[in-house]
Design a protein around this motif. Structure first.
Motif, mmCIF file in Angstrom:
data_model
loop_
_atom_site.group_PDB
_atom_site.id
_atom_site.type_symbol
_atom_site.label_atom_id
_atom_site.label_comp_id
_atom_site.label_asym_id
_atom_site.label_seq_id
_atom_site.Cartn_x
_atom_site.Cartn_y
_atom_site.Cartn_z
ATOM 1 N N ALA A 1 0.877 -1.154 0.019
ATOM 2 C CA ALA A 1 -0.058 -0.085 -0.255
ATOM 3 C C ALA A 1 0.913 1.141 0.046
ATOM 4 C CB ALA A 1 -0.840 0.103 1.214
ATOM 5 N N VAL A 2 0.920 2.214 -1.247
ATOM 6 C CA VAL A 2 1.629 3.147 -1.151
ATOM 7 C C VAL A 2 0.790 4.428 -1.329
ATOM 8 C CG1 VAL A 2 3.462 4.350 -2.717
ATOM 9 C CG2 VAL A 2 3.084 1.647 -2.665
ATOM 10 N N ILE A 3 1.240 5.435 -0.276
ATOM 11 C CA ILE A 3 0.515 6.865 -0.549
ATOM 12 C C ILE A 3 1.463 7.685 -1.080
ATOM 13 C CG2 ILE A 3 -0.719 8.802 0.939
ATOM 14 C CD1 ILE A 3 -1.214 6.747 3.134
ATOM 15 N N ALA A 4 1.064 8.440 -2.347
ATOM 16 C CA ALA A 4 1.918 9.100 -3.065
ATOM 17 C C ALA A 4 1.507 10.591 -2.667
ATOM 18 C CB ALA A 4 1.650 8.809 -4.627
ATOM 19 N N VAL A 5 2.509 11.597 -2.574
ATOM 20 C CA VAL A 5 2.240 12.906 -2.115
ATOM 21 C C VAL A 5 3.262 13.565 -2.648
ATOM 22 C CG1 VAL A 5 3.438 12.746 0.062
ATOM 23 C CG2 VAL A 5 1.780 14.611 -0.132
ATOM 24 N N LYS A 6 3.386 15.009 -3.011
ATOM 25 C CA LYS A 6 4.225 15.864 -3.484
ATOM 26 C C LYS A 6 5.266 16.173 -2.152
ATOM 27 C CE LYS A 6 2.303 17.780 -7.581
ATOM 28 N NZ LYS A 6 1.698 19.071 -8.304
ATOM 29 N N GLU A 7 6.571 15.996 -2.462
ATOM 30 C CA GLU A 7 7.454 15.988 -1.351
ATOM 31 C C GLU A 7 7.617 17.453 -0.949
ATOM 32 O OE1 GLU A 7 11.388 14.984 -3.058
ATOM 33 O OE2 GLU A 7 11.214 16.668 -4.653
ATOM 34 N N HIS A 8 7.220 18.518 -1.605
ATOM 35 C CA HIS A 8 7.231 19.847 -1.027
ATOM 36 C C HIS A 8 5.907 20.136 -0.190
ATOM 37 C CE1 HIS A 8 4.437 20.839 -4.236
ATOM 38 N NE2 HIS A 8 3.916 22.022 -3.383
ATOM 39 N N ASN A 9 4.967 19.427 0.003
ATOM 40 C CA ASN A 9 4.076 19.860 0.869
ATOM 41 C C ASN A 9 4.198 19.203 2.302
ATOM 42 O OD1 ASN A 9 2.420 21.024 -1.113
ATOM 43 N ND2 ASN A 9 1.454 19.177 -1.932
ATOM 44 N N ALA A 10 4.870 19.793 3.259
ATOM 45 C CA ALA A 10 5.764 19.380 4.367
ATOM 46 C C ALA A 10 4.512 18.965 5.209
ATOM 47 C CB ALA A 10 6.615 20.419 4.869
ATOM 48 N N GLY A 11 3.473 19.847 5.540
ATOM 49 C CA GLY A 11 2.398 19.325 6.419
ATOM 50 C C GLY A 11 1.820 18.083 6.093
ATOM 51 N N VAL B 1 3.257 15.510 4.273
ATOM 52 C CA VAL B 1 4.264 14.471 4.429
ATOM 53 C C VAL B 1 4.609 14.204 5.919
ATOM 54 C CG1 VAL B 1 6.934 14.152 4.200
ATOM 55 C CG2 VAL B 1 5.459 15.022 2.476
ATOM 56 N N ASP B 2 4.419 15.176 6.792
ATOM 57 C CA ASP B 2 4.629 14.996 8.178
ATOM 58 C C ASP B 2 3.487 14.201 8.822
ATOM 59 O OD1 ASP B 2 7.065 16.392 8.115
ATOM 60 O OD2 ASP B 2 6.141 18.285 8.927
ATOM 61 N N ALA B 3 2.073 14.755 8.393
ATOM 62 C CA ALA B 3 1.199 14.034 8.815
ATOM 63 C C ALA B 3 1.200 12.646 8.360
ATOM 64 C CB ALA B 3 -0.380 14.810 8.179
ATOM 65 N N LEU B 4 1.355 12.255 7.272
ATOM 66 C CA LEU B 4 1.342 10.897 7.036
ATOM 67 C C LEU B 4 2.423 10.144 7.278
ATOM 68 C CD1 LEU B 4 0.501 11.438 3.075
ATOM 69 C CD2 LEU B 4 -0.987 10.235 4.605
ATOM 70 N N ARG B 5 3.448 10.642 7.724
ATOM 71 C CA ARG B 5 4.866 9.759 8.401
ATOM 72 C C ARG B 5 4.293 9.528 9.694
ATOM 73 N NH1 ARG B 5 10.026 12.946 5.718
ATOM 74 N NH2 ARG B 5 10.253 11.404 4.004
ATOM 75 N N LYS B 6 3.541 10.290 10.462
ATOM 76 C CA LYS B 6 3.320 10.100 11.608
ATOM 77 C C LYS B 6 2.191 9.243 11.987
ATOM 78 C CE LYS B 6 1.647 12.490 15.828
ATOM 79 N NZ LYS B 6 1.144 13.585 16.379
ATOM 80 N N ALA B 7 1.231 9.352 10.827
ATOM 81 C CA ALA B 7 0.099 8.307 10.856
ATOM 82 C C ALA B 7 0.730 7.029 10.450
ATOM 83 C CB ALA B 7 -1.119 8.888 10.068
ATOM 84 N N ALA B 8 1.467 6.792 9.587
ATOM 85 C CA ALA B 8 2.047 5.460 9.055
ATOM 86 C C ALA B 8 3.205 4.965 9.758
ATOM 87 C CB ALA B 8 2.460 5.672 7.683
ATOM 88 N N GLU B 9 3.700 5.292 10.818
ATOM 89 C CA GLU B 9 4.685 5.003 11.588
ATOM 90 C C GLU B 9 4.475 3.413 12.101
ATOM 91 O OE1 GLU B 9 7.989 6.325 15.066
ATOM 92 O OE2 GLU B 9 6.039 7.380 14.640
ATOM 93 N N GLY B 10 5.145 2.553 11.827
ATOM 94 C CA GLY B 10 5.057 1.091 12.335
ATOM 95 C C GLY B 10 3.946 0.482 11.479
#
Length: 434
Positions: A72-82, A84-93
């Motif tokens: 399962a892959v969530i694709a997002v533009k790298e410059h949208n920091a908010g 990216v941060d929200a997804l990294r936190k939600a997807a951790e582990g």
């Protein structure tokens, strides 16, 4: 899961409108959540992901399990920091990957995204399933999460932008009159027309009368009448043919910059321009199958052509001609991808070419729109119009079923509480009781 998605009336919210319960009747290797927001100036995916990243991750895992997918892959533009941060936190582990895309156009095109994430190419005339993939827009995945909680689709997140005083993003009940929305953003600046959708692939509306928010509406952009963009979106076909005959020099820049051509799908707009201008389809040289792979992203028209011609329009004209003649695409990838990475168009350059960079502003979320009346279209999806199950005078609650599909389609629900005041072949009108 499919029953709940059907009951909630979920369709592809990114613009396609294909019924999601039908799309997910499949097995796949890779499930991709498209949160890239392909079109410039829109901010709907940004709001949805930043606000509901945990829900999107949870739904992605459910869909992945249902499809039997390995990834399962969530694709997002790298410059949208908010985002990216929200997804990294939600997807951790969790067993969810992130794909970070550069800010290029059309990064959110489904086939483009599949190639970037997997290295595979969807063949001409094919579907993502042909290469083991299923792709859904981020808003669709969030609506799947809501459906699994028993909540139907009743609202749509929309960016109101362009030449308005205060660009914003709002959540509006489906059926909200589009004419009511510009005032929420401070109104248009100057004499404007509107683009419903994104600036490149959206449609121009001289007036918003009779236009409503649908399940696939993503943006409403005010554009000054004198804007160069509108000249490239409009145009009489016969005039286009005469212009192509007069000034097209067959430089082939339209073909060289075509992202689908770079993926090996043999999309060659310059040959279609040559053939239609000359009135001789033999000049295409038998290279017609690739026409089916044109996604109408508009790079050839809005960026590549230095003469202001409209190759993308010519491609659609020729595609319609082939369809009427009974032609069908042959599934093929004509050749190996060539120079794909070097032909990705930076979004900033595109906006500059179209003189739209001044409208590339933040559009913060401004809450939910309240409206006393909605006209909910009976066709907001692939397939035929739904059959109403209510009549004039019926009292309804928000979320109540008001129309059922006959064949391919999706259920439709009341987006506000009130009384049904009109039922036509095109829409159901509901007025709030005061």
């Amino acid at each position: 899961m499919l029953d709940k998605i059907f009951e909630a009336g979920v369709v592809g919210a990114g613009g396609a409108g294909f019924p999601t319960h039908v799309k997910y009747k499949a097995r796949a290797e890779v499930f991709i959540v498209n949160a890239i927001e392909c079109e410039p100036l829109l901010r709907t995916d940004r709001h949805i992901v930043e606000a509901f990243a945990p829900e999107i991750v949870a739904a992605s895992l459910r869909i992945k399990a249902h499809l039997g997918a390995d990834r399962a892959v969530i694709a997002v533009k790298e410059h949208n920091a908010g985002m990216v941060d929200a997804l990294r936190k939600a997807a951790e582990g969790k067993a969810v990957e992130l794909y970070l895309s550069p800010s290029v156009y059309p990064a959110g095109d489904e086939q483009n995204l599949i190639h970037c994430v997997t290295g595979r190419v969807v063949p001409t005339g094919g579907l993502p399933l042909d290469v083991g993939c299923v792709v859904s827009n981020a808003a669709t995945v969030y609506q799947v999460y809501e459906a699994l909680q028993g909540r139907p689709v009743t609202d749509k997140v929309i960016t109101i932008g362009g030449a308005v005083r205060n660009p914003i993003t709002v959540q509006a009940p489906i059926g909200t009159p589009l004419a009511d929305l510009p005032a929420l953003a401070g109104g248009p600046v100057g004499d404007c027309v509107y683009i419903i959708g994104g600036p490149l692939m959206g449609r121009v509306a001289e007036s918003l009368e009779g236009e409503s928010v649908t399940k696939t509406t993503g943006g409403l952009l005010a554009i000054p009448r004198e804007a160069a963009l509108l000249g490239r979106k409009d145009g009489d076909l016969q005039r286009e043919v005469r212009m192509a005959r007069a000034v097209c020099c067959q430089c082939s820049m339209c073909t060289q910059m075509c992202p689908r051509n770079a993926m090996g799908l043999n999309v060659q707009p310059h040959k279609i321009m040559r053939a239609l201008a000359a009135g001789n389809c033999g000049l295409i040289g038998g290279e017609t199958n690739g026409v089916w792979s044109c996604c109408d992203c508009g790079i050839c028209t809005y960026y590549a052509c230095n003469f202001g011609l409209h190759p993308s329009k010519m491609m659609q004209v020729y595609k319609d001609r082939m369809r009427k003649e009974g032609a069908r695409p042959v599934k093929e990838v004509r050749y190996e991808p060539q120079g794909f990475e070097t032909k990705r168009l930076p979004t900033g350059r595109l906006l500059s070419r179209l003189d739209l960079e001044k409208y590339d502003a933040d559009a913060p979320f401004a809450g939910t729109v309240e409206t006393p009346v909605v006209r909910i279209p009976l066709k907001m999806h692939t397939g035929g119009p739904d059959r109403p199950v209510v009549t004039a005078g019926t009292a309804v609650q928000k979320g109540q079923l008001i129309a059922e599909p006959e064949g391919l389609g999706a259920r439709i629900h009341a987006s506000i509480a009130g009384t049904v005041t009109q039922v036509t072949g095109q829409y159901i009108e509901i007025r709030m009781v005061t």
